[in-house]
Design a protein around this motif. Structure first.
Motif, PDB file in Angstrom:
ATOM      1  N   MET A   1       2.249   6.667   0.551  1.00 26.54           N
ATOM      2  CA  MET A   1       3.203   5.675   0.048  1.00 26.54           C
ATOM      3  C   MET A   1       4.152   6.301  -0.976  1.00 26.54           C
ATOM      4  O   MET A   1       5.332   5.959  -1.048  1.00 26.54           O
ATOM      5  N   GLY A   2       3.632   7.235  -1.786  1.00 24.03           N
ATOM      6  CA  GLY A   2       4.474   7.883  -2.791  1.00 24.03           C
ATOM      7  C   GLY A   2       5.544   8.753  -2.174  1.00 24.03           C
ATOM      8  O   GLY A   2       6.662   8.860  -2.702  1.00 24.03           O
ATOM      9  N   ALA A   3       5.223   9.390  -1.048  1.00 22.37           N
ATOM     10  CA  ALA A   3       6.184  10.284  -0.408  1.00 22.37           C
ATOM     11  C   ALA A   3       7.189   9.536   0.456  1.00 22.37           C
ATOM     12  O   ALA A   3       8.250  10.077   0.788  1.00 22.37           O
ATOM     13  N   GLY A   4       6.869   8.296   0.807  1.00 24.42           N
ATOM     14  CA  GLY A   4       7.689   7.581   1.784  1.00 24.42           C
ATOM     15  C   GLY A   4       8.751   6.673   1.225  1.00 24.42           C
ATOM     16  O   GLY A   4       9.237   5.777   1.921  1.00 24.42           O
TER      17      GLY A   4
ATOM     18  N   TYR B   1      -2.521   1.412   7.124  1.00 22.98           N
ATOM     19  CA  TYR B   1      -1.361   0.559   6.830  1.00 22.98           C
ATOM     20  C   TYR B   1      -0.241   1.379   6.186  1.00 22.98           C
ATOM     21  O   TYR B   1       0.932   1.257   6.575  1.00 22.98           O
ATOM     22  N   ALA B   2      -0.608   2.229   5.199  1.00 20.30           N
ATOM     23  CA  ALA B   2       0.390   3.058   4.523  1.00 20.30           C
ATOM     24  C   ALA B   2       1.072   3.996   5.511  1.00 20.30           C
ATOM     25  O   ALA B   2       2.294   4.213   5.448  1.00 20.30           O
ATOM     26  N   PHE B   3       0.290   4.553   6.449  1.00 17.48           N
ATOM     27  CA  PHE B   3       0.841   5.462   7.461  1.00 17.48           C
ATOM     28  C   PHE B   3       1.869   4.746   8.333  1.00 17.48           C
ATOM     29  O   PHE B   3       2.972   5.254   8.584  1.00 17.48           O
ATOM     30  N   ILE B   4       1.531   3.549   8.789  1.00 16.14           N
ATOM     31  CA  ILE B   4       2.434   2.794   9.666  1.00 16.14           C
ATOM     32  C   ILE B   4       3.713   2.406   8.924  1.00 16.14           C
ATOM     33  O   ILE B   4       4.826   2.579   9.443  1.00 16.14           O
ATOM     34  N   VAL B   5       3.557   1.885   7.702  1.00 18.77           N
ATOM     35  CA  VAL B   5       4.724   1.440   6.934  1.00 18.77           C
ATOM     36  C   VAL B   5       5.651   2.612   6.605  1.00 18.77           C
ATOM     37  O   VAL B   5       6.872   2.525   6.760  1.00 18.77           O
ATOM     38  N   THR B   6       5.064   3.730   6.179  1.00 19.99           N
ATOM     39  CA  THR B   6       5.870   4.874   5.751  1.00 19.99           C
ATOM     40  C   THR B   6       6.606   5.536   6.912  1.00 19.99           C
ATOM     41  O   THR B   6       7.809   5.815   6.821  1.00 19.99           O
TER      42      THR B   6
ATOM     43  N   PHE C   1       6.815   4.467  10.306  1.00 16.50           N
ATOM     44  CA  PHE C   1       7.369   3.682  11.405  1.00 16.50           C
ATOM     45  C   PHE C   1       8.199   2.477  10.951  1.00 16.50           C
ATOM     46  O   PHE C   1       8.860   1.843  11.776  1.00 16.50           O
ATOM     47  N   VAL C   2       8.133   2.141   9.641  1.00 21.50           N
ATOM     48  CA  VAL C   2       8.959   1.040   9.122  1.00 21.50           C
ATOM     49  C   VAL C   2      10.059   1.600   8.205  1.00 21.50           C
ATOM     50  O   VAL C   2      11.249   1.428   8.468  1.00 21.50           O
TER      51      VAL C   2
ATOM     52  N   GLU D   1      11.738   7.168   6.067  1.00 26.03           N
ATOM     53  CA  GLU D   1      12.573   8.017   5.219  1.00 26.03           C
ATOM     54  C   GLU D   1      12.174   9.489   5.315  1.00 26.03           C
ATOM     55  O   GLU D   1      12.927  10.363   4.911  1.00 26.03           O
ATOM     56  N   ILE D   2      10.978   9.761   5.797  1.00 28.92           N
ATOM     57  CA  ILE D   2      10.514  11.134   5.948  1.00 28.92           C
ATOM     58  C   ILE D   2      10.013  11.333   7.373  1.00 28.92           C
ATOM     59  O   ILE D   2       9.536  10.389   8.004  1.00 28.92           O
ATOM     60  N   PRO D   3      10.127  12.554   7.910  1.00 29.74           N
ATOM     61  CA  PRO D   3       9.662  12.804   9.284  1.00 29.74           C
ATOM     62  C   PRO D   3       8.145  12.848   9.357  1.00 29.74           C
ATOM     63  O   PRO D   3       7.464  13.076   8.360  1.00 29.74           O
ATOM     64  N   LEU D   4       7.627  12.674  10.549  1.00 33.64           N
ATOM     65  CA  LEU D   4       6.182  12.687  10.761  1.00 33.64           C
ATOM     66  C   LEU D   4       5.576  14.038  10.406  1.00 33.64           C
ATOM     67  O   LEU D   4       4.411  14.126   9.999  1.00 33.64           O
ATOM     68  N   SER D   5       6.372  15.098  10.524  1.00 31.47           N
ATOM     69  CA  SER D   5       5.876  16.443  10.199  1.00 31.47           C
ATOM     70  C   SER D   5       5.508  16.588   8.720  1.00 31.47           C
ATOM     71  O   SER D   5       4.734  17.474   8.351  1.00 31.47           O
ATOM     72  N   GLU D   6       6.044  15.703   7.873  1.00 35.46           N
ATOM     73  CA  GLU D   6       5.729  15.735   6.439  1.00 35.46           C
ATOM     74  C   GLU D   6       4.263  15.383   6.175  1.00 35.46           C
ATOM     75  O   GLU D   6       3.742  15.667   5.092  1.00 35.46           O
TER      76      GLU D   6
END
Length: 432
Positions: free
Chosen positions: A72-75, A251-256, A258-259, A262-267
């Motif tokens: 969540m902090g990175a997203g 939940y944090a993974f989905i929100v960051t 896929f919603v 702001e950052i790519p999945l590779s992050e």
């Protein structure tokens, strides 16, 4: 074997290595091994105790909470929480400072880590506050002290550590017990911030229109919903603290990714790397502290401390003042996790003699350690805030005393008014 000499070896080596700035894990292991050799016990016993100390299923909640906070902090969640807080309090005098405090409350309910709070909120708010005319030392002090709410507001991983160190008290009750004290600390910091901003003449923030406010709240509510998932799940018994942490991660993974996107999945690889580094540090400290605690129990140190304190006075007010002073002092020279593991088995028997609930004592301990985390010479949150704000410790300390006063007031209220921490858990989950 002379018990007194064994105790002197245990604490003498430990404190000596701390003064030499040896990492806390090595201090605990070295002092434990030397004491074990002196008492003639097998050294293997210490390593067995260390391994047992991190084998509890409940500890699985810690990596999940850390990972959820990192995601969540990175997203981009920090920016959205600041925007929501700006709508709530930004229009008042010194509004940007108040936004800092409220944002830390929101982020604390997601990350559970004051260091993560300082790094994300501080990096965003300190330059912004300075640009609008706030003194840099004031901006750093607001950031540092408000970040410590992460230790008190659920889902703090320090609550999980305390719950296990206290013999398995309810993590759900600990989470609920931290809600009101955490909000009380927020209000206290907002009041002292407002007084200082009036005195120094800091500016007001902007007002938002209804349409813009609705858009910002709608965008930021997804992040805040993380803590709702955790609190409702644990308090209703729908799932355990460990299960709630895992669900919060998902939940944090989905929100960051896929919603907000702001950052790519590779992050995610970098996020996992940071999580593993943090987790390795915490678990190493907990393991080493468990070996240290076994020796304290073997040498009957908790019983000696209980007898000594009850000999000093039988007055609960005096004893609680002494316990708070001890925790405040130790919080200035040691990190939070080992302090919880080491001091809980020593001090918990004392407060149980005073008929205090272990849940209330856990909150008292965490508030003490929150103050210690922003107090030199070891205060990790203070050092992190000064690094982010690019000022020296000496500059920050000059203006932080009023914030200490607000935090100590909250500590006294939590110590002497059990209802502040116990009403919500007893209401939701019932009395034991």
């Amino acid at each position: 074997m002379n018990t007194t000499i064994a105790i002197i070896i245990l604490f003498g080596i430990f404190l000596g290595l701390i003064l030499l700035r040896v990492p806390i894990t090595y201090c605990l292991i070295a002092s434990s091994i030397c004491t074990t050799l002196y008492i003639g016990a097998p050294v293997l016993t210490i390593f067995q105790r260390m391994a047992q100390g991190v084998q509890s299923f409940s500890f699985l909640a810690i990596p999940f909470f850390i990972l959820a906070g990192e995601i969540m902090g990175a997203g981009g969640i920090a920016n959205r929480l600041v925007a929501v807080a700006d709508i709530m309090v930004g229009r008042f005098r010194g509004g940007l400072a108040q936004v800092n405090v409220v944002s830390s409350t929101f982020l604390g309910g997601i990350s559970g880590s004051p260091s993560a709070d300082v790094s994300s909120i501080g990096a965003l708010m300190i330059p912004m506050m300075e640009k609008q005319g706030y003194d840099r030392d004031f901006a750093v002090n607001v950031t540092v002290t408000s970040a410590t709410q992460s230790m008190i507001i659920p889902p703090s991983h320090n609550m999980v550590i305390y719950a296990l160190a206290a013999g398995g008290v309810s993590t759900g009750k600990m989470f609920l017990a931290g809600v009101v004290p955490g909000l009380l600390l927020m209000v206290a910091l907002m009041i002292i911030t407002y007084i200082i901003t009036i005195k120094r003449g800091y500016p007001k923030g902007r007002k938002y229109g209804l349409r813009e406010s609705v858009k910002i709240i709608r965008d930021g509510i997804l992040g805040i919903f993380t803590i709702i998932i955790i609190m409702l799940g644990v308090s209703t018994g729908l799932f355990t603290a460990t299960e709630s942490a895992a669900i919060a991660c998902l939940y944090a993974f989905i929100v960051t990714f896929f919603v907000y996107r702001e950052i790519p999945l590779s992050e995610m690889w970098r996020i996992l790397g940071r999580t593993i580094r943090t987790l390795a540090m915490i678990l190493a400290i907990i393991a080493a502290a468990n070996g240290f605690c076994w020796l304290m129990s073997y040498l009957r140190i908790p019983a000696m401390v209980t007898e000594a304190l009850l000999t000093v006075s039988s007055n609960p007010i005096v004893l609680l003042i002494l316990i708070n002073l001890l925790l405040l002092f130790l919080g200035c020279i040691m990190d939070v996790a080992p302090l919880i593991v080491i001091t809980t088995p020593i001090l918990l028997p004392v407060v149980l003699e005073l008929r205090m609930d272990p849940i209330q004592f856990g909150i008292i301990m965490l508030v003490n350690l929150a103050i210690g985390a922003c107090t030199p010479p070891v205060g990790s949150v203070l050092f992190a805030g000064c690094a982010v704000g690019k000022i020296k410790i000496e500059q920050a300390i000059r203006g932080i005393l009023p914030f200490y006063a607000a935090m100590i007031l909250v500590l006294l209220l939590v110590t002497y008014i059990p209802a502040i921490s116990m009403t919500l858990p007893n209401l939701v989950m019932g009395t034991a």
